[in-house]
Design a protein around this motif. Structure first.
Motif, PDB file in Angstrom:
ATOM      1  N   ALA A  86     -24.536  32.343  10.610  1.00 14.40           N
ATOM      2  CA  ALA A  86     -25.325  32.685   9.422  1.00 14.40           C
ATOM      3  C   ALA A  86     -25.864  34.113   9.508  1.00 14.40           C
ATOM      4  CB  ALA A  86     -26.473  31.702   9.246  1.00 14.40           C
ATOM      5  N   LEU A  87     -26.238  34.555  10.704  1.00 11.55           N
ATOM      6  CA  LEU A  87     -26.715  35.933  10.870  1.00 11.55           C
ATOM      7  C   LEU A  87     -25.614  36.945  10.563  1.00 11.55           C
ATOM      8  CD1 LEU A  87     -28.866  35.581  14.097  1.00 11.55           C
ATOM      9  CD2 LEU A  87     -29.687  36.336  11.860  1.00 11.55           C
ATOM     10  N   VAL A  88     -24.416  36.656  11.034  1.00  8.85           N
ATOM     11  CA  VAL A  88     -23.283  37.560  10.775  1.00  8.85           C
ATOM     12  C   VAL A  88     -22.935  37.537   9.287  1.00  8.85           C
ATOM     13  CG1 VAL A  88     -20.841  37.977  11.258  1.00  8.85           C
ATOM     14  CG2 VAL A  88     -22.402  37.392  13.119  1.00  8.85           C
ATOM     15  N   GLU A  89     -22.933  36.360   8.684  1.00  9.95           N
ATOM     16  CA  GLU A  89     -22.628  36.262   7.247  1.00  9.95           C
ATOM     17  C   GLU A  89     -23.703  36.946   6.411  1.00  9.95           C
ATOM     18  OE1 GLU A  89     -19.802  35.263   5.813  1.00  9.95           O
ATOM     19  OE2 GLU A  89     -19.122  35.071   7.879  1.00  9.95           O
ATOM     20  N   HIS A  90     -24.952  36.875   6.853  1.00 10.12           N
ATOM     21  CA  HIS A  90     -26.035  37.550   6.142  1.00 10.12           C
ATOM     22  C   HIS A  90     -25.839  39.065   6.164  1.00 10.12           C
ATOM     23  CE1 HIS A  90     -29.878  39.735   6.323  1.00 10.12           C
ATOM     24  NE2 HIS A  90     -30.159  39.000   5.272  1.00 10.12           N
ATOM     25  N   ALA A  91     -25.355  39.580   7.289  1.00  8.46           N
ATOM     26  CA  ALA A  91     -25.198  41.025   7.454  1.00  8.46           C
ATOM     27  C   ALA A  91     -23.932  41.570   6.799  1.00  8.46           C
ATOM     28  CB  ALA A  91     -25.180  41.373   8.935  1.00  8.46           C
ATOM     29  N   ARG A  92     -22.940  40.735   6.578  1.00 11.49           N
ATOM     30  CA  ARG A  92     -21.641  41.200   6.071  1.00 11.49           C
ATOM     31  C   ARG A  92     -21.740  42.019   4.774  1.00 11.49           C
ATOM     32  NH1 ARG A  92     -17.055  39.562   8.060  1.00 11.49           N
ATOM     33  NH2 ARG A  92     -17.919  37.632   8.871  1.00 11.49           N
ATOM     34  N   PRO A  93     -22.476  41.582   3.741  1.00 11.60           N
ATOM     35  CA  PRO A  93     -22.525  42.383   2.513  1.00 11.60           C
ATOM     36  C   PRO A  93     -23.296  43.705   2.674  1.00 11.60           C
ATOM     37  CG  PRO A  93     -23.483  40.201   2.134  1.00 11.60           C
ATOM     38  CD  PRO A  93     -23.131  40.296   3.569  1.00 11.60           C
ATOM     39  N   GLN A  94     -24.186  43.782   3.645  1.00 11.73           N
ATOM     40  CA  GLN A  94     -24.989  44.988   3.810  1.00 11.73           C
ATOM     41  C   GLN A  94     -24.357  46.008   4.739  1.00 11.73           C
ATOM     42  OE1 GLN A  94     -27.952  42.520   5.095  1.00 11.73           O
ATOM     43  NE2 GLN A  94     -28.596  41.972   3.043  1.00 11.73           N
ATOM     44  N   ALA A  95     -23.323  45.619   5.461  1.00  9.00           N
ATOM     45  CA  ALA A  95     -22.685  46.533   6.408  1.00  9.00           C
ATOM     46  C   ALA A  95     -21.909  47.606   5.648  1.00  9.00           C
ATOM     47  CB  ALA A  95     -21.754  45.761   7.333  1.00  9.00           C
ATOM     48  N   HIS A  96     -22.127  48.863   6.051  1.00  8.55           N
ATOM     49  CA  HIS A  96     -21.417  49.973   5.428  1.00  8.55           C
ATOM     50  C   HIS A  96     -20.021  50.127   5.994  1.00  8.55           C
ATOM     51  CE1 HIS A  96     -25.097  51.081   3.463  1.00  8.55           C
ATOM     52  NE2 HIS A  96     -25.718  51.276   4.619  1.00  8.55           N
ATOM     53  N   SER A  97     -19.827  49.638   7.205  1.00  6.47           N
ATOM     54  CA  SER A  97     -18.503  49.738   7.823  1.00  6.47           C
ATOM     55  C   SER A  97     -18.287  48.536   8.737  1.00  6.47           C
ATOM     56  CB  SER A  97     -18.384  51.035   8.636  1.00  6.47           C
ATOM     57  OG  SER A  97     -19.228  50.980   9.764  1.00  6.47           O
ATOM     58  N   LEU A  98     -17.061  48.365   9.129  1.00  7.11           N
ATOM     59  CA  LEU A  98     -16.721  47.277  10.029  1.00  7.11           C
ATOM     60  C   LEU A  98     -17.344  47.494  11.413  1.00  7.11           C
ATOM     61  CD1 LEU A  98     -15.153  44.674  10.086  1.00  7.11           C
ATOM     62  CD2 LEU A  98     -13.130  45.933  10.765  1.00  7.11           C
ATOM     63  N   ASP A  99     -17.521  48.762  11.798  1.00  3.91           N
ATOM     64  CA  ASP A  99     -18.135  49.069  13.099  1.00  3.91           C
ATOM     65  C   ASP A  99     -19.570  48.555  13.178  1.00  3.91           C
ATOM     66  OD1 ASP A  99     -15.828  50.318  13.929  1.00  3.91           O
ATOM     67  OD2 ASP A  99     -16.505  52.320  13.314  1.00  3.91           O
ATOM     68  N   GLU A 100     -20.325  48.697  12.094  1.00  4.39           N
ATOM     69  CA  GLU A 100     -21.699  48.201  12.076  1.00  4.39           C
ATOM     70  C   GLU A 100     -21.733  46.688  12.242  1.00  4.39           C
ATOM     71  OE1 GLU A 100     -23.608  51.574   9.128  1.00  4.39           O
ATOM     72  OE2 GLU A 100     -23.356  49.521   8.405  1.00  4.39           O
TER      73      GLU A 100
END
Length: 143
Positions: A86-100
């Protein structure tokens, strides 16, 4: 003569800090309310616990490693693996790049590895102590 209201001093970020430090960008971290929802607790519960937060705009954000630690130690209301997802899914839309996003995933993996190895080490120590207590000395030496 008018009385002045006392000046509020900024509250230092004391309290519970994560044992595994997070290296991911702050904008990927959940806010206090989002973390409370993920942990299935009231936001006031986290505020009272005085967890270490990082300011991002007007929000206070919690490191993903801290959220995992809170779940693991205090709020055992769900599976820690599901919370990590859930933490990773929460961050997915806010990530500017795949590296983040990979940095956040690495934080989650690092916490899970550290917490599980500590649990295994404790279990191994308990097993050896029990074996030493119950086995004859000659048999224990072979273990």
């Amino acid at each position: 003569m008018a009385t002045r209201a006392p000046i509020k001093k900024p509250r230092p970020a004391t309290g519970i800090a994560p044992t595994v430090q997070s290296t991911s960008p702050v904008w990927l971290w959940p806010s206090l309310r989002q973390a409370a929802a993920l942990l299935r607790v009231d936001p006031a519960t986290l505020s009272r616990r005085k967890v270490a937060t990082e300011r991002y705009g007007q929000e206070r954000r919690l490191a993903p490693t801290l959220v995992l630690e809170l779940c693991d130690r205090y709020y055992r209301r769900g599976d820690i693996g599901e919370l990590a997802t859930a933490l990773v899914e929460h961050a997915r839309p806010q990530a500017h790049s795949l590296d983040e996003l990979e940095l956040l995933e690495a934080d989650v993996e690092r916490y899970l590895t550290a917490s599980r190895s500590a649990q295994r080490q404790g279990a191994d120590d308990a097993w050896l102590t029990e074996a030493q207590r119950r086995l004859p000395k000659a048999v224990y030496q072979r273990v």
